[in-house]
Scaffold this motif. Sequence first.
Motif, PDB file in Angstrom:
ATOM      1  N   ALA A 120      -6.835   7.888  11.989  1.00  0.00           N
ATOM      2  CA  ALA A 120      -5.809   7.854  13.025  1.00  0.00           C
ATOM      3  C   ALA A 120      -4.463   7.475  12.418  1.00  0.00           C
ATOM      4  CB  ALA A 120      -6.204   6.853  14.116  1.00  0.00           C
ATOM      5  N   LEU A 121      -4.248   7.819  11.144  1.00  0.00           N
ATOM      6  CA  LEU A 121      -3.031   7.395  10.456  1.00  0.00           C
ATOM      7  C   LEU A 121      -1.873   8.366  10.624  1.00  0.00           C
ATOM      8  CD1 LEU A 121      -4.395   5.947   7.089  1.00  0.00           C
ATOM      9  CD2 LEU A 121      -4.061   4.811   9.291  1.00  0.00           C
ATOM     10  N   GLY A 122      -2.152   9.635  10.872  1.00  0.00           N
ATOM     11  CA  GLY A 122      -1.067  10.603  10.991  1.00  0.00           C
ATOM     12  C   GLY A 122      -0.246  10.650   9.713  1.00  0.00           C
ATOM     13  N   ASN A 123       1.077  10.624   9.848  1.00  0.00           N
ATOM     14  CA  ASN A 123       1.971  10.625   8.689  1.00  0.00           C
ATOM     15  C   ASN A 123       2.341   9.190   8.316  1.00  0.00           C
ATOM     16  OD1 ASN A 123       2.077  13.481   8.490  1.00  0.00           O
ATOM     17  ND2 ASN A 123       3.551  13.530  10.181  1.00  0.00           N
ATOM     18  N   GLN A 124       1.347   8.410   7.965  1.00  0.00           N
ATOM     19  CA  GLN A 124       1.574   7.023   7.589  1.00  0.00           C
ATOM     20  C   GLN A 124       2.503   6.953   6.371  1.00  0.00           C
ATOM     21  OE1 GLN A 124       0.224   3.785   8.705  1.00  0.00           O
ATOM     22  NE2 GLN A 124       1.837   3.199   7.312  1.00  0.00           N
ATOM     23  N   PRO A 125       3.657   6.296   6.477  1.00  0.00           N
ATOM     24  CA  PRO A 125       4.555   6.201   5.318  1.00  0.00           C
ATOM     25  C   PRO A 125       4.058   5.164   4.322  1.00  0.00           C
ATOM     26  CG  PRO A 125       5.451   4.941   7.138  1.00  0.00           C
ATOM     27  CD  PRO A 125       4.218   5.632   7.664  1.00  0.00           C
ATOM     28  N   PRO A 126       4.546   5.188   3.084  1.00  0.00           N
ATOM     29  CA  PRO A 126       4.219   4.128   2.129  1.00  0.00           C
ATOM     30  C   PRO A 126       4.675   2.775   2.660  1.00  0.00           C
ATOM     31  CG  PRO A 126       5.271   5.984   1.028  1.00  0.00           C
ATOM     32  CD  PRO A 126       5.421   6.222   2.494  1.00  0.00           C
ATOM     33  N   LEU A 127       3.900   1.742   2.362  1.00  0.00           N
ATOM     34  CA  LEU A 127       4.211   0.394   2.833  1.00  0.00           C
ATOM     35  C   LEU A 127       4.392  -0.514   1.614  1.00  0.00           C
ATOM     36  CD1 LEU A 127       1.564   0.158   5.713  1.00  0.00           C
ATOM     37  CD2 LEU A 127       4.028   0.602   5.942  1.00  0.00           C
ATOM     38  N   PRO A 128       5.635  -0.672   1.119  1.00  0.00           N
ATOM     39  CA  PRO A 128       5.872  -1.479  -0.078  1.00  0.00           C
ATOM     40  C   PRO A 128       5.820  -2.980   0.163  1.00  0.00           C
ATOM     41  CG  PRO A 128       7.941  -0.633   0.751  1.00  0.00           C
ATOM     42  CD  PRO A 128       6.874  -0.009   1.580  1.00  0.00           C
ATOM     43  N   ALA A 129       5.788  -3.413   1.425  1.00  0.00           N
ATOM     44  CA  ALA A 129       5.724  -4.845   1.729  1.00  0.00           C
ATOM     45  C   ALA A 129       5.015  -5.024   3.064  1.00  0.00           C
ATOM     46  CB  ALA A 129       7.116  -5.457   1.782  1.00  0.00           C
ATOM     47  N   ILE A 130       3.789  -5.546   3.022  1.00  0.00           N
ATOM     48  CA  ILE A 130       3.000  -5.770   4.228  1.00  0.00           C
ATOM     49  C   ILE A 130       2.829  -7.275   4.399  1.00  0.00           C
ATOM     50  CG2 ILE A 130       0.820  -5.332   5.418  1.00  0.00           C
ATOM     51  CD1 ILE A 130       0.506  -2.873   3.534  1.00  0.00           C
ATOM     52  N   PHE A 131       3.338  -7.791   5.496  1.00  0.00           N
ATOM     53  CA  PHE A 131       3.270  -9.222   5.788  1.00  0.00           C
ATOM     54  C   PHE A 131       2.285  -9.478   6.928  1.00  0.00           C
ATOM     55  CE2 PHE A 131       7.474  -8.566   3.951  1.00  0.00           C
ATOM     56  CZ  PHE A 131       7.614  -9.644   3.096  1.00  0.00           C
ATOM     57  N   PRO A 132       1.793 -10.723   7.045  1.00  0.00           N
ATOM     58  CA  PRO A 132       0.962 -11.073   8.204  1.00  0.00           C
ATOM     59  C   PRO A 132       1.671 -10.758   9.510  1.00  0.00           C
ATOM     60  CG  PRO A 132       0.857 -12.810   6.556  1.00  0.00           C
ATOM     61  CD  PRO A 132       1.918 -11.849   6.097  1.00  0.00           C
ATOM     62  N   ARG A 133       0.898 -10.424  10.523  1.00  0.00           N
ATOM     63  CA  ARG A 133       1.350 -10.044  11.864  1.00  0.00           C
ATOM     64  C   ARG A 133       1.909  -8.622  11.922  1.00  0.00           C
ATOM     65  NH1 ARG A 133       1.174 -14.335  15.380  1.00  0.00           N
ATOM     66  NH2 ARG A 133       1.325 -16.421  14.492  1.00  0.00           N
ATOM     67  N   HIS A 134       1.762  -7.861  10.848  1.00  0.00           N
ATOM     68  CA  HIS A 134       2.167  -6.461  10.851  1.00  0.00           C
ATOM     69  C   HIS A 134       0.923  -5.579  10.747  1.00  0.00           C
ATOM     70  CE1 HIS A 134       6.008  -8.374   9.991  1.00  0.00           C
ATOM     71  NE2 HIS A 134       6.601  -7.239  10.308  1.00  0.00           N
ATOM     72  N   ASP A 135       1.070  -4.315  11.158  1.00  0.00           N
ATOM     73  CA  ASP A 135      -0.048  -3.375  11.108  1.00  0.00           C
ATOM     74  C   ASP A 135      -0.151  -2.742   9.721  1.00  0.00           C
ATOM     75  OD1 ASP A 135      -0.496  -3.949  13.734  1.00  0.00           O
ATOM     76  OD2 ASP A 135       0.305  -2.066  14.518  1.00  0.00           O
ATOM     77  N   ALA A 136      -1.392  -2.455   9.313  1.00  0.00           N
ATOM     78  CA  ALA A 136      -1.634  -1.800   8.031  1.00  0.00           C
ATOM     79  C   ALA A 136      -2.941  -1.019   8.123  1.00  0.00           C
ATOM     80  CB  ALA A 136      -1.708  -2.832   6.906  1.00  0.00           C
ATOM     81  N   ASN A 195       0.871  -1.178   0.000  1.00  0.00           N
ATOM     82  CA  ASN A 195       0.000   0.000   0.000  1.00  0.00           C
ATOM     83  C   ASN A 195       0.906   1.225   0.000  1.00  0.00           C
ATOM     84  OD1 ASN A 195      -1.827   2.049   0.293  1.00  0.00           O
ATOM     85  ND2 ASN A 195      -2.375   1.550   2.416  1.00  0.00           N
ATOM     86  N   THR A 196       1.187   1.720  -1.188  1.00  0.00           N
ATOM     87  CA  THR A 196       2.101   2.859  -1.313  1.00  0.00           C
ATOM     88  C   THR A 196       1.364   4.172  -1.536  1.00  0.00           C
ATOM     89  OG1 THR A 196       2.376   2.358  -3.673  1.00  0.00           O
ATOM     90  CG2 THR A 196       4.001   1.433  -2.160  1.00  0.00           C
ATOM     91  N   MET A 197       0.035   4.188  -1.402  1.00  0.00           N
ATOM     92  CA  MET A 197      -0.688   5.441  -1.631  1.00  0.00           C
ATOM     93  C   MET A 197      -0.540   6.380  -0.435  1.00  0.00           C
ATOM     94  SD  MET A 197      -4.745   4.378  -1.349  1.00  0.00           S
ATOM     95  CE  MET A 197      -4.673   2.628  -1.731  1.00  0.00           C
ATOM     96  N   PRO A 198      -0.444   7.682  -0.677  1.00  0.00           N
ATOM     97  CA  PRO A 198      -0.371   8.651   0.418  1.00  0.00           C
ATOM     98  C   PRO A 198      -1.659   8.653   1.234  1.00  0.00           C
ATOM     99  CG  PRO A 198       0.299   9.631  -1.680  1.00  0.00           C
ATOM    100  CD  PRO A 198      -0.332   8.311  -1.996  1.00  0.00           C
ATOM    101  N   VAL A 199      -1.563   9.154   2.457  1.00  0.00           N
ATOM    102  CA  VAL A 199      -2.732   9.196   3.334  1.00  0.00           C
ATOM    103  C   VAL A 199      -3.862  10.001   2.701  1.00  0.00           C
ATOM    104  CG1 VAL A 199      -3.598   9.956   5.576  1.00  0.00           C
ATOM    105  CG2 VAL A 199      -1.376   8.838   5.421  1.00  0.00           C
ATOM    106  N   GLY A 238     -21.221   5.004  12.909  1.00  0.00           N
ATOM    107  CA  GLY A 238     -21.551   4.842  11.498  1.00  0.00           C
ATOM    108  C   GLY A 238     -20.755   5.693  10.555  1.00  0.00           C
ATOM    109  N   PHE A 239     -19.684   6.353  11.055  1.00  0.00           N
ATOM    110  CA  PHE A 239     -18.836   7.170  10.197  1.00  0.00           C
ATOM    111  C   PHE A 239     -17.657   6.348   9.688  1.00  0.00           C
ATOM    112  CE2 PHE A 239     -20.616  10.434  13.142  1.00  0.00           C
ATOM    113  CZ  PHE A 239     -21.329  11.156  12.191  1.00  0.00           C
ATOM    114  N   ARG A 240     -17.225   6.632   8.482  1.00  0.00           N
ATOM    115  CA  ARG A 240     -16.048   5.960   7.939  1.00  0.00           C
ATOM    116  C   ARG A 240     -14.783   6.506   8.586  1.00  0.00           C
ATOM    117  NH1 ARG A 240     -16.573   5.113   1.384  1.00  0.00           N
ATOM    118  NH2 ARG A 240     -18.725   4.355   1.328  1.00  0.00           N
ATOM    119  N   GLU A 241     -13.878   5.627   8.929  1.00  0.00           N
ATOM    120  CA  GLU A 241     -12.609   6.044   9.495  1.00  0.00           C
ATOM    121  C   GLU A 241     -11.486   5.139   9.014  1.00  0.00           C
ATOM    122  OE1 GLU A 241     -12.736   5.821  13.742  1.00  0.00           O
ATOM    123  OE2 GLU A 241     -12.992   3.642  13.780  1.00  0.00           O
ATOM    124  N   LEU A 242     -10.278   5.681   9.009  1.00  0.00           N
ATOM    125  CA  LEU A 242      -9.073   4.932   8.678  1.00  0.00           C
ATOM    126  C   LEU A 242      -8.286   4.697   9.955  1.00  0.00           C
ATOM    127  CD1 LEU A 242      -8.008   6.824   5.448  1.00  0.00           C
ATOM    128  CD2 LEU A 242      -8.317   4.346   5.568  1.00  0.00           C
TER     129      LEU A 242
END
Length: 227
Positions: free
Chosen positions: A24-40, A7-11, A49-53
């Motif tokens: 609640a992402l703040g300055n979330q950096p690009p994530l070029p490799a997301i594996f199980p047991r990691h946060d994303a 997930n390399t898209m900007p916030v 009922g509001f959409r949130e990230l």
Amino acid sequence: MCNLFANTMPVDAMRRLFETDRDALGNQPPLPAIFPRHDAPVARLNDKGFRELVRMHWGFLMPQVSKRTGKPILPKAINNARDDKVATSRFWRDSFEARRCLVPATAFCEAKGRKAATYFWFGLSGAEERPPFAFAGLWRRFRGNYRGELVEIETSTIVTNKPNALVAEVHPDRMPVILPPAAHETWLSGSPQDAFALVAPYPAEGMRIVRSGVGLTSDPLDGRSME
């Protein structure tokens, strides 16, 4: 199945794509490799009922005990939910009925072969280098012992189904469910029946292999890889 995605898209791009009211992402950096047991990042509806990230641990956690000692060991992280199980299995059903989410992504990876496996990164076709999209996801809370401490965290999983013709050449069994933007609202807030009707292989003609190679376990846009 899906054990690796990017997930390399900007916030700001995630905020626009998912039309979120808050995050609640703040300055979330690009994530070029997301594996199980990691946060994303994950998009969901909150209690009002509001959409949130938010960020979630990838993989529903299932407590385990050692067959040898009978003592608790590291919980199993279940990062994929099969389409033929989500509406019927006790493990998935409550989350499918009440806690569906969208998992932002720009590519996902499947490996072919074992020794010196070749990694194939799949993305959507389009004018952009990596058009953003969303996986169909589920989420739930976990409270218990994890990595040596008592935790209370939110976890997510990605729904999978049979692969389309493009993915089947690499992985003939499963692929993640990709939802177009027009389906986001139904997946988040529609009835279980309407949501399940969205579970289908994404059209092969709308996808492409964006990168492939031996040991290519990340998808950065600048061409570098993590060996």
